[in-house]
Design a protein around this motif. Structure first.
Motif, PDB file in Angstrom:
ATOM      1  N   LEU A   5       0.822  -1.206   0.000  1.00  0.00           N
ATOM      2  CA  LEU A   5       0.000   0.000   0.000  1.00  0.00           C
ATOM      3  C   LEU A   5       0.857   1.256   0.000  1.00  0.00           C
ATOM      4  N   ASP A   6       1.975   1.215   0.712  1.00  0.00           N
ATOM      5  CA  ASP A   6       2.888   2.361   0.720  1.00  0.00           C
ATOM      6  C   ASP A   6       3.442   2.628  -0.679  1.00  0.00           C
ATOM      7  N   ILE A  10       2.958   5.827  -3.368  1.00  0.00           N
ATOM      8  CA  ILE A  10       4.026   6.512  -4.101  1.00  0.00           C
ATOM      9  C   ILE A  10       3.642   6.642  -5.571  1.00  0.00           C
ATOM     10  N   GLN A  11       3.069   5.585  -6.145  1.00  0.00           N
ATOM     11  CA  GLN A  11       2.639   5.645  -7.539  1.00  0.00           C
ATOM     12  C   GLN A  11       1.535   6.678  -7.730  1.00  0.00           C
ATOM     13  N   LEU A  12       0.681   6.828  -6.715  1.00  0.00           N
ATOM     14  CA  LEU A  12      -0.431   7.770  -6.814  1.00  0.00           C
ATOM     15  C   LEU A  12       0.022   9.225  -6.697  1.00  0.00           C
ATOM     16  N   THR A  75      11.610   4.126  -6.526  1.00  0.00           N
ATOM     17  CA  THR A  75      11.287   3.190  -5.438  1.00  0.00           C
ATOM     18  C   THR A  75      12.405   2.180  -5.214  1.00  0.00           C
ATOM     19  N   LEU A  76      13.097   1.787  -6.272  1.00  0.00           N
ATOM     20  CA  LEU A  76      14.240   0.898  -6.077  1.00  0.00           C
ATOM     21  C   LEU A  76      15.291   1.561  -5.200  1.00  0.00           C
ATOM     22  N   GLY A  77      15.464   2.857  -5.392  1.00  0.00           N
ATOM     23  CA  GLY A  77      16.409   3.600  -4.564  1.00  0.00           C
ATOM     24  C   GLY A  77      15.990   3.661  -3.109  1.00  0.00           C
ATOM     25  N   LEU A  78      14.699   3.482  -2.846  1.00  0.00           N
ATOM     26  CA  LEU A  78      14.204   3.461  -1.469  1.00  0.00           C
ATOM     27  C   LEU A  78      14.253   2.073  -0.847  1.00  0.00           C
ATOM     28  N   GLY A  79      14.755   1.115  -1.596  1.00  0.00           N
ATOM     29  CA  GLY A  79      14.863  -0.235  -1.068  1.00  0.00           C
ATOM     30  C   GLY A  79      13.634  -1.097  -1.283  1.00  0.00           C
ATOM     31  N   VAL A  80      12.712  -0.656  -2.124  1.00  0.00           N
ATOM     32  CA  VAL A  80      11.510  -1.440  -2.419  1.00  0.00           C
ATOM     33  C   VAL A  80      11.878  -2.588  -3.349  1.00  0.00           C
ATOM     34  N   THR A  81      11.384  -3.786  -3.044  1.00  0.00           N
ATOM     35  CA  THR A  81      11.679  -4.936  -3.889  1.00  0.00           C
ATOM     36  C   THR A  81      10.827  -4.889  -5.159  1.00  0.00           C
ATOM     37  N   ARG A  82      11.294  -5.577  -6.180  1.00  0.00           N
ATOM     38  CA  ARG A  82      10.544  -5.630  -7.429  1.00  0.00           C
ATOM     39  C   ARG A  82       9.197  -6.313  -7.246  1.00  0.00           C
ATOM     40  N   ARG A  83       9.145  -7.317  -6.388  1.00  0.00           N
ATOM     41  CA  ARG A  83       7.882  -8.010  -6.144  1.00  0.00           C
ATOM     42  C   ARG A  83       6.850  -7.069  -5.532  1.00  0.00           C
ATOM     43  N   LYS A  84       7.271  -6.271  -4.555  1.00  0.00           N
ATOM     44  CA  LYS A  84       6.338  -5.326  -3.931  1.00  0.00           C
ATOM     45  C   LYS A  84       5.874  -4.274  -4.926  1.00  0.00           C
ATOM     46  N   PHE A  85       6.792  -3.814  -5.763  1.00  0.00           N
ATOM     47  CA  PHE A  85       6.397  -2.805  -6.741  1.00  0.00           C
ATOM     48  C   PHE A  85       5.420  -3.396  -7.748  1.00  0.00           C
ATOM     49  N   GLN A  87       3.325  -5.872  -7.224  1.00  0.00           N
ATOM     50  CA  GLN A  87       2.042  -6.040  -6.545  1.00  0.00           C
ATOM     51  C   GLN A  87       1.313  -4.703  -6.414  1.00  0.00           C
ATOM     52  N   ALA A  88       2.055  -3.667  -6.084  1.00  0.00           N
ATOM     53  CA  ALA A  88       1.452  -2.334  -5.972  1.00  0.00           C
ATOM     54  C   ALA A  88       0.933  -1.854  -7.316  1.00  0.00           C
ATOM     55  N   THR A  89       1.695  -2.132  -8.383  1.00  0.00           N
ATOM     56  CA  THR A  89       1.261  -1.738  -9.715  1.00  0.00           C
ATOM     57  C   THR A  89      -0.051  -2.425 -10.089  1.00  0.00           C
ATOM     58  N   ALA A  90      -0.137  -3.733  -9.807  1.00  0.00           N
ATOM     59  CA  ALA A  90      -1.373  -4.466 -10.088  1.00  0.00           C
ATOM     60  C   ALA A  90      -2.541  -3.878  -9.303  1.00  0.00           C
ATOM     61  N   LEU A  91      -2.294  -3.507  -8.064  1.00  0.00           N
ATOM     62  CA  LEU A  91      -3.347  -2.921  -7.227  1.00  0.00           C
ATOM     63  C   LEU A  91      -3.808  -1.579  -7.779  1.00  0.00           C
ATOM     64  N   VAL A  92      -2.863  -0.740  -8.202  1.00  0.00           N
ATOM     65  CA  VAL A  92      -3.203   0.577  -8.746  1.00  0.00           C
ATOM     66  C   VAL A  92      -3.953   0.430 -10.069  1.00  0.00           C
ATOM     67  N   VAL A  93      -3.505  -0.484 -10.917  1.00  0.00           N
ATOM     68  CA  VAL A  93      -4.170  -0.706 -12.203  1.00  0.00           C
ATOM     69  C   VAL A  93      -5.622  -1.130 -11.985  1.00  0.00           C
ATOM     70  N   LEU A  94      -5.827  -2.097 -11.095  1.00  0.00           N
ATOM     71  CA  LEU A  94      -7.181  -2.584 -10.838  1.00  0.00           C
ATOM     72  C   LEU A  94      -8.050  -1.507 -10.204  1.00  0.00           C
ATOM     73  N   GLY A  95      -7.492  -0.785  -9.229  1.00  0.00           N
ATOM     74  CA  GLY A  95      -8.254   0.269  -8.568  1.00  0.00           C
ATOM     75  C   GLY A  95      -8.642   1.382  -9.525  1.00  0.00           C
ATOM     76  N   GLN A  96      -7.712   1.781 -10.366  1.00  0.00           N
ATOM     77  CA  GLN A  96      -8.003   2.833 -11.347  1.00  0.00           C
ATOM     78  C   GLN A  96      -9.095   2.391 -12.309  1.00  0.00           C
ATOM     79  N   ALA A  97      -8.995   1.153 -12.816  1.00  0.00           N
ATOM     80  CA  ALA A  97      -9.979   0.655 -13.777  1.00  0.00           C
ATOM     81  C   ALA A  97     -11.368   0.577 -13.161  1.00  0.00           C
ATOM     82  N   LEU A  98     -11.446   0.090 -11.927  1.00  0.00           N
ATOM     83  CA  LEU A  98     -12.752  -0.020 -11.269  1.00  0.00           C
ATOM     84  C   LEU A  98     -13.345   1.360 -10.995  1.00  0.00           C
ATOM     85  N   LEU A  99     -12.501   2.311 -10.597  1.00  0.00           N
ATOM     86  CA  LEU A  99     -12.994   3.661 -10.332  1.00  0.00           C
ATOM     87  C   LEU A  99     -13.502   4.321 -11.602  1.00  0.00           C
TER      88      LEU A  99
END
Length: 229
Positions: A5-6, A10-12, A75-85, A87-99
């Motif tokens: 979610l964090d 950041i993507q938002l 986000t990579l510079g902040l230590g975020v893993t590729r898997r988390k990014f 997952q976050a991208t999938a969440l943002v894509v789905l949320g945007q489409a539904l909205l």
């Protein structure tokens, strides 16, 4: 989940491209239709919904391309893993489409209530598809947005992995693949058309786009694991 979610927040930060611009397009379409009608001296514009969704998909998905090329390295510079990014991208894509899909359903209800914006116009309705159920409309609008967004995510991953060379090779490869398919499958179009014609609305506009998005998402993840900032 909190970490995902964090990263989504950041993507938002790029919310104008992800939400404001697509919503502005939705709000501007009735006004644009009215201006066109007045210019042409017409009082009714007729059905227009076929032109709305492709434009909205393109505008909505462009923000995800920016996320991959600009937010991902940050986000990579902040230590975020590729898997988390991912997952976050999938969440943002789905949320945007539904909205956005929900907004289109609401505009469609307003359109019916006002008699087609007072001039019998059909911009947001799905009457030509024979479906007026709000839940089905919501899914039908959201599915294509998810699919086109997945394309932009994959393009962004290809760029991060191979830069401009990867984009050019992907375009040339896609063109060659399409040309080969058209050359060898000319006799398949009638059966394909018959098959698609027999599919339900939810299958064509929700199930198949989601399967397409999942396939692209899987391809993006395979490349994503080796992408660099």
């Amino acid at each position: 989940m909190t970490r995902v979610l964090d990263v989504a927040r950041i993507q938002l930060v790029n919310w104008p491209a992800l939400l404001a611009y697509p919503l502005a397009v939705v709000a501007a379409i009735p006004v644009l239709g009215l201006i066109i009608d007045i210019t042409n001296g017409e009082t009714a514009s007729g059905p227009h919904e076929i032109y709305l969704l492709p434009v909205l998909c393109g505008v909505a998905a462009a923000g995800h391309l920016q996320s991959m090329t600009q937010v991902f390295p940050f986000t990579l510079g902040l230590g975020v893993t590729r898997r988390k990014f991912a997952q976050a991208t999938a969440l943002v894509v789905l949320g945007q489409a539904l909205l956005l899909g929900l907004v289109l359903v609401v505009f469609g209800a307003v359109e019916r209530t006002t008699g087609g914006w007072g001039r019998e116009a059909r911009i947001f309705g799905l009457g030509t598809l024979g479906q007026d159920d709000p839940l089905t409309q919501w899914l039908v609008y959201s599915g294509p947005i998810v699919a086109v967004s997945a394309i932009c995510v994959l393009v962004g991953v290809v760029f991060q992995r191979w830069r401009q060379t990867g984009i050019y090779l992907a375009l040339l490869g896609s063109a060659a693949l399409l040309a080969g398919a058209l050359a060898t499958a000319q006799r398949w179009w009638a059966p394909i058309g018959s098959f698609l014609g027999g599919q339900s609305l939810l299958a064509l506009f929700t199930a198949y786009p989601l399967l397409f998005a999942l396939a692209l998402g899987a391809a993006a993840w395979l490349l994503f694991r080796r992408a660099t900032a």
